[in-house]
Enzyme design. Structure first.
Site, short mmCIF file in Angstrom:
data_model
loop_
_atom_site.label_atom_id
_atom_site.label_comp_id
_atom_site.label_asym_id
_atom_site.label_seq_id
_atom_site.Cartn_x
_atom_site.Cartn_y
_atom_site.Cartn_z
N ALA A 64 6.24 -107.91 -54.22
CA ALA A 64 4.88 -107.40 -54.26
C ALA A 64 3.99 -108.51 -54.79
O ALA A 64 4.46 -109.43 -55.47
CB ALA A 64 4.82 -106.19 -55.19
N GLY A 107 9.84 -106.56 -54.06
CA GLY A 107 9.38 -105.73 -52.95
C GLY A 107 9.87 -106.23 -51.60
O GLY A 107 9.98 -105.45 -50.65
N GLU A 110 13.17 -104.80 -51.21
CA GLU A 110 12.98 -103.36 -51.01
C GLU A 110 12.48 -103.05 -49.60
O GLU A 110 12.88 -102.06 -48.99
CB GLU A 110 12.01 -102.83 -52.08
N GLU A 130 12.16 -108.12 -60.93
CA GLU A 130 11.03 -107.51 -61.64
C GLU A 130 11.20 -107.54 -63.15
O GLU A 130 10.23 -107.60 -63.90
CB GLU A 130 10.84 -106.06 -61.18
N1 CO8 Z 1 3.11 -112.56 -55.73
C1 CO8 Z 1 2.03 -113.36 -55.62
N2 CO8 Z 1 2.11 -114.68 -55.28
C2 CO8 Z 1 3.33 -115.18 -55.06
C3 CO8 Z 1 4.51 -114.40 -55.15
C4 CO8 Z 1 4.35 -113.02 -55.49
N3 CO8 Z 1 5.40 -112.18 -55.58
N4 CO8 Z 1 5.57 -115.19 -54.86
C5 CO8 Z 1 5.08 -116.41 -54.60
N5 CO8 Z 1 3.73 -116.42 -54.71
C6 CO8 Z 1 2.82 -117.54 -54.51
C7 CO8 Z 1 2.87 -118.52 -55.68
O1 CO8 Z 1 2.08 -118.08 -56.74
C8 CO8 Z 1 2.34 -119.79 -55.02
O2 CO8 Z 1 0.94 -119.68 -54.94
P1 CO8 Z 1 0.00 -121.00 -55.16
O3 CO8 Z 1 0.36 -121.92 -54.02
O4 CO8 Z 1 -1.37 -120.45 -55.08
O5 CO8 Z 1 0.38 -121.55 -56.49
C9 CO8 Z 1 2.89 -119.68 -53.58
O6 CO8 Z 1 3.21 -118.31 -53.38
C10 CO8 Z 1 4.15 -120.49 -53.38
O7 CO8 Z 1 5.07 -120.14 -54.39
P2 CO8 Z 1 6.00 -121.22 -55.15
O8 CO8 Z 1 5.26 -122.48 -55.31
O9 CO8 Z 1 6.53 -120.55 -56.38
O10 CO8 Z 1 7.13 -121.40 -54.04
P3 CO8 Z 1 8.66 -121.83 -54.24
O11 CO8 Z 1 9.19 -122.00 -52.86
O12 CO8 Z 1 8.77 -122.94 -55.20
O13 CO8 Z 1 9.35 -120.53 -54.93
C11 CO8 Z 1 9.87 -118.18 -55.18
C12 CO8 Z 1 9.47 -119.34 -54.22
C13 CO8 Z 1 11.23 -118.44 -55.80
C14 CO8 Z 1 9.90 -116.95 -54.29
C15 CO8 Z 1 8.83 -118.02 -56.29
O14 CO8 Z 1 7.53 -118.05 -55.72
C16 CO8 Z 1 8.95 -116.74 -57.09
O15 CO8 Z 1 9.79 -116.63 -57.96
N6 CO8 Z 1 8.09 -115.73 -56.80
C17 CO8 Z 1 8.04 -114.47 -57.52
C18 CO8 Z 1 9.21 -113.60 -57.16
C19 CO8 Z 1 9.11 -112.27 -57.88
O16 CO8 Z 1 9.10 -112.17 -59.09
N7 CO8 Z 1 9.06 -111.18 -57.10
C20 CO8 Z 1 8.98 -109.85 -57.63
C21 CO8 Z 1 7.56 -109.42 -57.64
S1 CO8 Z 1 7.36 -107.81 -58.35
C22 CO8 Z 1 7.82 -106.74 -57.12
O17 CO8 Z 1 8.07 -107.11 -56.04
C23 CO8 Z 1 7.94 -105.28 -57.36
C24 CO8 Z 1 7.07 -104.93 -58.43
C25 CO8 Z 1 7.40 -103.59 -58.88
C26 CO8 Z 1 6.33 -103.24 -59.82
C27 CO8 Z 1 6.37 -101.80 -60.08
C28 CO8 Z 1 4.99 -101.35 -60.40
C29 CO8 Z 1 4.85 -99.86 -60.13
#
Ligand code: CO8
Length: 256
Positions: A64, A107, A110, A130
Site C-alpha cells: 500500500a 498490499g 495481498e 507491515e
Molecule cells: N509506498 C509508497 N512509496 C513507496 C513504497 C510504498 N509501499 N515502496 C516504494 N516506494 C517508493 C519509494 O519511496 C521511492 O520513492 P522516491 O523515488 O520518491 O524516493 C520509490 O518507490 C523507489 O523505492 P526504493 O528506492 O526504495 O526502491 P528499491 O528498489 O531500492 O527498494 C523496496 C524497493 C524493497 C520495495 C522498498 O521500496 C521498500 O521496502 N518499500 C516498502 C515496502 C513496504 O513496507 N510495504 C508494505 C507497505 S504497508 C502495506 O502494504 C499494508 C499496510 C497495511 C496497513 C493497514 C492499515 C489499515
C-alpha cells in the site's frame, strides 16, 4: 497524467498492468479505484474469460502507498473504511492470474493472494513487512496468507517482516509455478488463454468451489461443489463439451 493501470484486451484474455513503476507500484487510491471501475464491466462481459494482473520487472507492487496513509488518523481510516475498495477486486468472478516479478510486499502480496493463481518469476520476492511500519497486514493478508501457507510460515513472515523468494513461496504453497523472468508473461498468458477457452460458467464455478475449501467446512464445501456441478448441466457449454468428447472433436464453447 499517467494512467494508474493499463488494461489491454487480447481476445478473451485481459492483461492488467499496474503502472506506477517509479513508486514500485505502491498501491494508492487511484489504483484501487481504477481496478474496481475498469474491471467490473469486463468481469460481466461473457467474452472475457481470464484476467492476468501484473506489475513491472522490478515490482509487482511494493505494498500500500505508505506516503498516502502515513499521516492519517484512526478516525479517518475508520470512517473512510480505508482499503474497503479492494473487496471489489477480490470479488471479481472471472478467474485471475497474478504474474509476479520482483517485489510483492505488503498490499502487493495481498493483491496477489486475491487472485486465483500466482505465477512467480524467479526474481519474485514476497513478504508482509507491515510490522516494520508499526502496523499489520490490512488487505486480508493475515487471513489469506495463513489459509494458504499455514500458521507457522504466516507467523514467521508477518512477525519478522522478512521476505521469501520464489522457491520458498512455491514450496510453501503460495505460488503455483516459478517461471524464468523473461518467460513470465508468455506463460501466464498461455494459461489464461487455456482457462478463457473453457465455458465461463464452468471456470467461475470451479474457482468458487475451490475457494469454498478455504472458507467453509468440508461437508458444506462438498455439497456446494456438487450443487454447482449439477447446475452446470443447465449450460449449453456442458452439452457441447461432452458431445464433442463423444464425437471425438474439439469443443466450441460459447459461454452459454
Ligand atoms: N509506498 C509508497 N512509496 C513507496 C513504497 C510504498 N509501499 N515502496 C516504494 N516506494 C517508493 C519509494 O519511496 C521511492 O520513492 P522516491 O523515488 O520518491 O524516493 C520509490 O518507490 C523507489 O523505492 P526504493 O528506492 O526504495 O526502491 P528499491 O528498489 O531500492 O527498494 C523496496 C524497493 C524493497 C520495495 C522498498 O521500496 C521498500 O521496502 N518499500 C516498502 C515496502 C513496504 O513496507 N510495504 C508494505 C507497505 S504497508 C502495506 O502494504 C499494508 C499496510 C497495511 C496497513 C493497514 C492499515 C489499515
Amino acid at each position: 497524467m499517467e494512467k494508474p493501470i493499463i488494461v489491454e484486451r487480447q481476445g478473451r484474455v485481459v492483461i492488467v498492468r499496474l503502472n506506477r513503476p517509479a513508486a514500485r507500484n505502491a498501491l494508492n487510491s487511484e489504483i484501487m479505484l481504477a481496478l474496481g471501475n475498469e474491471l467490473a464491466p469486463l468481469d460481466r462481459d461473457p467474452g472475457v474469460g481470464c484476467f492476468v494482473i501484473t506489475g513491472s520487472d522490478k515490482a509487482f507492487a511494493a505494498g500500500a502507498d505508505i506516503k498516502e496513509m502515513a499521516e492519517k488518523s484512526f478516525s479517518e481510516m475508520y470512517n473512510d473504511d480505508f482499503f474497503a475498495g479492494w473487496d471489489r477486486f477480490a470479488a471479481l468472478r472471472t478467474p485471475k492470474i497474478a504474474a509476479v516479478s520482483g517485489y510483492a510486499l505488503g498490499g502487493g502480496c495481498e493483491l496477489a493472494m486475491m487472485c486465483d493463481i500466482i505465477f512467480a518469476a524467479d526474481t519474485a520476492m514476497f513478504g508482509q513487512p507491515e510490522i516494520k511500519l508499526g502496523v499489520i497486514p490490512g488487505m486480508g493478508g493475515s487471513q489469506r496468507l495463513t489459509r494458504l501457507v499455514g500458521k507457522a510460515k504466516a507467523m514467521d513472515l508477518i512477525l519478522t517482516g522478512r521476505m521469501m523468494d520464489a522457491t520458498e513461496a512455491e514450496r510453501c504453497g503460495l505460488v503455483a509455478r516459478i517461471v524464468p523472468a523473461e518467460r513470465l508473461m508468455a506463460e501466464a498468458f498461455q494459461a489464461a488463454e487455456t482457462i478463457a477457452g473453457y465455458g465461463k460458467a464452468a471456470t467461475t464455478a470451479a474457482r468458487e468451489a475451490v475457494d469454498r475449501a478455504l472458507e467453509v467446512g468440508q461437508r458444506e464445501g462438498i455439497l456446494f461443489e456438487r450443487r454447482l456441478f449439477h447446475a452446470l448441466f443447465a449450460t449449453a457449454d456442458q452439452k457441447e463439451g461432452m458431445a464433442a468428447f463423444v464425437e471425438k472433436r474439439s469443443p466450441n464453447f460459447e459461454g452459454k
